[in-house]
Design an enzyme around this catalytic site. Structure first.
Site, PDB file in Angstrom:
ATOM      1  N   ASP A  82      -0.122  14.680  25.898  1.00 33.18           N
ATOM      2  CA  ASP A  82      -0.987  15.407  26.826  1.00 33.18           C
ATOM      3  C   ASP A  82      -1.357  16.822  26.385  1.00 33.18           C
ATOM      4  O   ASP A  82      -1.933  17.582  27.160  1.00 33.18           O
ATOM      5  CB  ASP A  82      -0.366  15.487  28.233  1.00 33.18           C
ATOM      6  CG  ASP A  82      -0.576  14.203  29.004  1.00 33.18           C
ATOM      7  OD1 ASP A  82      -1.409  13.384  28.558  1.00 33.18           O
ATOM      8  OD2 ASP A  82       0.082  14.008  30.032  1.00 33.18           O
ATOM      9  N   LYS A  85      -4.342  15.947  21.810  1.00 35.19           N
ATOM     10  CA  LYS A  85      -4.608  15.409  20.473  1.00 35.19           C
ATOM     11  C   LYS A  85      -5.870  14.543  20.461  1.00 35.19           C
ATOM     12  O   LYS A  85      -6.759  14.738  19.637  1.00 35.19           O
ATOM     13  CB  LYS A  85      -3.409  14.562  19.983  1.00 35.19           C
ATOM     14  CG  LYS A  85      -2.125  15.354  19.850  1.00 35.19           C
ATOM     15  CD  LYS A  85      -0.988  14.477  19.375  1.00 35.19           C
ATOM     16  CE  LYS A  85      -0.539  13.431  20.382  1.00 35.19           C
ATOM     17  NZ  LYS A  85       0.048  13.992  21.604  1.00 35.19           N
ATOM     18  N   THR A  86      -5.925  13.597  21.407  1.00 35.99           N
ATOM     19  CA  THR A  86      -7.064  12.686  21.451  1.00 35.99           C
ATOM     20  C   THR A  86      -8.342  13.456  21.776  1.00 35.99           C
ATOM     21  O   THR A  86      -9.380  13.245  21.148  1.00 35.99           O
ATOM     22  CB  THR A  86      -6.827  11.601  22.521  1.00 35.99           C
ATOM     23  OG1 THR A  86      -5.490  11.124  22.368  1.00 35.99           O
ATOM     24  CG2 THR A  86      -7.776  10.452  22.357  1.00 35.99           C
ATOM     25  N   HIS A 129       2.843  11.451  15.598  1.00 34.76           N
ATOM     26  CA  HIS A 129       3.604  11.324  14.363  1.00 34.76           C
ATOM     27  C   HIS A 129       4.109   9.911  14.148  1.00 34.76           C
ATOM     28  O   HIS A 129       4.629   9.589  13.116  1.00 34.76           O
ATOM     29  CB  HIS A 129       4.751  12.314  14.327  1.00 34.76           C
ATOM     30  CG  HIS A 129       5.600  12.254  15.557  1.00 34.76           C
ATOM     31  ND1 HIS A 129       5.558  13.227  16.516  1.00 34.76           N
ATOM     32  CD2 HIS A 129       6.455  11.327  15.985  1.00 34.76           C
ATOM     33  CE1 HIS A 129       6.379  12.886  17.484  1.00 34.76           C
ATOM     34  NE2 HIS A 129       6.934  11.745  17.188  1.00 34.76           N
TER      35      HIS A 129
HETATM   36  P1  GDP Z   1      -2.863  13.641  23.999  1.00 34.65           P
HETATM   37  O1  GDP Z   1      -1.858  12.881  24.774  1.00 34.65           O
HETATM   38  O2  GDP Z   1      -2.222  14.741  23.197  1.00 34.65           O
HETATM   39  O3  GDP Z   1      -3.785  12.804  23.164  1.00 34.65           O
HETATM   40  O4  GDP Z   1      -3.755  14.439  25.061  1.00 34.65           O
HETATM   41  P2  GDP Z   1      -5.196  14.096  25.654  1.00 34.65           P
HETATM   42  O5  GDP Z   1      -6.254  14.408  24.644  1.00 34.65           O
HETATM   43  O6  GDP Z   1      -5.187  12.753  26.252  1.00 34.65           O
HETATM   44  O7  GDP Z   1      -5.325  15.219  26.777  1.00 34.65           O
HETATM   45  C1  GDP Z   1      -4.469  15.252  27.883  1.00 34.65           C
HETATM   46  C2  GDP Z   1      -5.148  15.928  29.039  1.00 34.65           C
HETATM   47  O8  GDP Z   1      -5.430  17.291  28.743  1.00 34.65           O
HETATM   48  C3  GDP Z   1      -6.485  15.295  29.412  1.00 34.65           C
HETATM   49  O9  GDP Z   1      -6.603  15.246  30.798  1.00 34.65           O
HETATM   50  C4  GDP Z   1      -7.502  16.249  28.815  1.00 34.65           C
HETATM   51  O10 GDP Z   1      -8.712  16.252  29.522  1.00 34.65           O
HETATM   52  C5  GDP Z   1      -6.793  17.576  28.938  1.00 34.65           C
HETATM   53  N1  GDP Z   1      -7.226  18.527  27.904  1.00 34.65           N
HETATM   54  C6  GDP Z   1      -7.259  18.336  26.584  1.00 34.65           C
HETATM   55  N2  GDP Z   1      -7.727  19.417  25.950  1.00 34.65           N
HETATM   56  C7  GDP Z   1      -8.012  20.326  26.893  1.00 34.65           C
HETATM   57  C8  GDP Z   1      -8.527  21.676  26.863  1.00 34.65           C
HETATM   58  O11 GDP Z   1      -8.844  22.243  25.826  1.00 34.65           O
HETATM   59  N3  GDP Z   1      -8.643  22.303  28.067  1.00 34.65           N
HETATM   60  C9  GDP Z   1      -8.319  21.715  29.249  1.00 34.65           C
HETATM   61  N4  GDP Z   1      -8.462  22.420  30.363  1.00 34.65           N
HETATM   62  N5  GDP Z   1      -7.833  20.467  29.305  1.00 34.65           N
HETATM   63  C10 GDP Z   1      -7.694  19.774  28.163  1.00 34.65           C
END
Ligand code: GDP
Length: 473
Positions: A82, A85-86, A129
């Site tokens: 969260d 990354k995606t 990872h």
């Molecule tokens: P992952 O699990 O690392 O792949 O994370 P995700 O890309 O799925 O992002 C998790 C949550 O964080 C989602 O609800 C995204 O919309 C939110 N998110 C990701 N990047 C940002 C950002 O730069 N700003 C804000 N406010 N939310 C973000």
């Protein structure tokens, strides 16, 4: 086949056997001694080879320095769940799709390339990872740079630390992307400070790790992140020889209903072309078509370019290496040899040949290594620290415990792959391994030891380190 190898006519070979009173037809099997006799009769010199010789020369081409040319960096994005990354992978891709390009349609093939300042960067499209270590566990070093994503509203979390340890174990430089800076509660400075504790020193803290504040959702500073990647890759002087047969690594593979076996590979050296015959892991095939990350067919793929390959006999595994070989016979031979080896290995594993702490120590001693690598998972941070402290005191001149990774929580598959790549044993203190981790450790022959008394744990490690470990309890 024997006739072919001797460049004789098959009918002449069959006639020869008939004269000896043996009726054979093409495809019949003869033993090695008979084959040698026949070859000698036909005036050929026989060289007997070991079975494993079929692999000889594979991945063995030495490039001359003057043939090496610059190649794009290959980047993997890692970080806590969260933390974005995606979102970051998607944002970078969208922002850099050339407008009008095939209607802007993008394909998810497991990796993609973007352009920045006229230079190309390759991103591995599977964040985290797990994929990274799975590949490393199979001996593939695909990544040049790791982007560590840390959300500025959440700072350093357990998987952030895991990612750092994975990157360090692989010797891959880190660039920190401090994400979600658009949020009011974002605190980038806190991230930098907390990273210090894990020996990631960003530039403003006197270190040399690049860091960039970004927002994946607001698309802020993505170009700065790409520039940082280019800067880092300049330092790395990444090179490959494009003018030779291709070698590389499988990123993903699947059996597609319409298209048969499809593997996404990353070319690491040479140029892969349609019509090439390749061996990938246990599989082989003739490259029928190459498809890029935009779904377009291409004729060839130079170094650092990800492409889908169509035409393999079966899907290889992610992390398998591939290489172009000279002909089908060779490809088939190698893949048959490997498939048999794989079968034999799985039989041997079922017979229960597992690595134990003792075996590890013996191996370490014979390799002259002075470190005893360990991965420690515990129920609470406090007990892990106590264990780490006690183990550090154990070392002597000859051998020292080295904690590759530690953390609170159950033992996971990711711990097992890290153990595999770093040669570490896994210790669980008041925690167990989950099902996937148990299966993975079983398959890899990695020992997991469980304890609930620190004294016992330290005692065992001490005994192992002095080569006196009592048999497994
Ligand atoms: P992952 O699990 O690392 O792949 O994370 P995700 O890309 O799925 O992002 C998790 C949550 O964080 C989602 O609800 C995204 O919309 C939110 N998110 C990701 N990047 C940002 C950002 O730069 N700003 C804000 N406010 N939310 C973000």
């Amino acid at each position: 086949e024997l006739a072919q190898r001797m460049t004789e006519r098959a009918v002449d070979v069959i006639k020869f056997f008939m004269k000896q009173g043996q009726m054979l037809k093409p495809g019949d099997v003869i033993d090695a001694d008979t084959a040698e006799l026949v070859a000698n009769e036909f005036g050929h010199t026989v060289k007997r080879v070991a079975e494993s010789d079929v692999e000889e020369g594979l991945f063995d081409i030495q490039d001359k320095a003057e043939d090496l040319k610059g190649r794009p960096p290959v980047v993997t994005i890692m970080g806590h769940v969260d933390h974005g990354k995606t979102s970051l992978l998607d944002a970078i891709r969208q922002a850099n799709v050339v407008s009008g390009e095939a209607g802007g349609i993008t394909q998810h093939i497991g990796a993609y390339q973007v352009e920045q300042d006229g230079q190309t960067i390759t991103f591995i499209d599977t964040p985290g990872h797990a994929a990274f270590t799975a590949m490393r566990a199979r001996g593939a070093e695909a990544t040049d740079i790791a982007i560590l994503v840390v959300a500025a509203d959440d700072s350093v979390m357990p998987q952030t630390i895991e990612s750092i340890n994975h990157a360090k174990a692989a010797g891959v430089p880190i660039i920190v992307a401090i994400n979600k800076i658009d949020k009011p509660e974002a605190n980038a400075q806190k991230v930098r400070t907390e990273l210090l504790q894990h020996e990631v020193f960003v530039e403003s803290m006197g270190g040399d790790v690049l860091d960039v504040e970004v927002s994946a959702t607001k698309k802020l500073n993505l170009d700065k992140l790409l520039e940082a990647i280019l800067l880092q890759s300049e330092v790395l002087e990444l090179k490959a020889n494009p003018d030779r047969t291709a070698e590389g690594v499988v990123i993903e593979a699947k059996l597609d209903r319409g298209r048969g076996s499809v593997a996404t590979v990353l070319v690491q050296t040479g140029t892969l072309k349609t019509g090439d015959i390749i061996v990938a892991g246990n599989e082989w095939g003739r490259v029928r078509a190459l498809v890029n990350d935009r779904g377009e067919q291409v004729k060839e793929a130079p170094p650092s370019m990800p492409v889908e390959i169509l035409g393999l006999q079966g899907p290889p595994q992610a992390g398998d290496r591939f290489a172009v070989v000279e002909n089908e016979a060779r490809a088939r031979e190698i893949s048959e040899y490997r498939q048999r080896l794989a079968r034999e290995k799985s039989v041997a594993r079922q017979a229960g040949q597992r690595g134990s702490l003792e075996q590890m120590m013996t191996q370490l001693q014979s390799s002259g290594l002075k470190e005893f690598p360990l991965i420690i998972k515990g129920d609470v941070q406090g007990s892990i620290e106590a264990i780490a402290g006690a183990l550090e005191k154990l070392g002597n001149d000859e051998v020292q415990a080295r904690i590759v990774h530690s953390g609170a929580g159950a033992i996971t598959e990711s711990d097992v792959s890290l153990a595999e790549t770093s040669g570490a044993a896994i210790i669980g203190f008041n925690v167990r391994a989950n099902k996937q981790a148990r299966d993975a450790s079983e398959a890899a022959g990695i020992e997991i030891r469980y304890y609930n008394i620190i004294y016992d744990l330290v005692d065992d490690i001490k005994a192992a380190m002095s080569g006196l470990l009592s048999p497994e309890r």
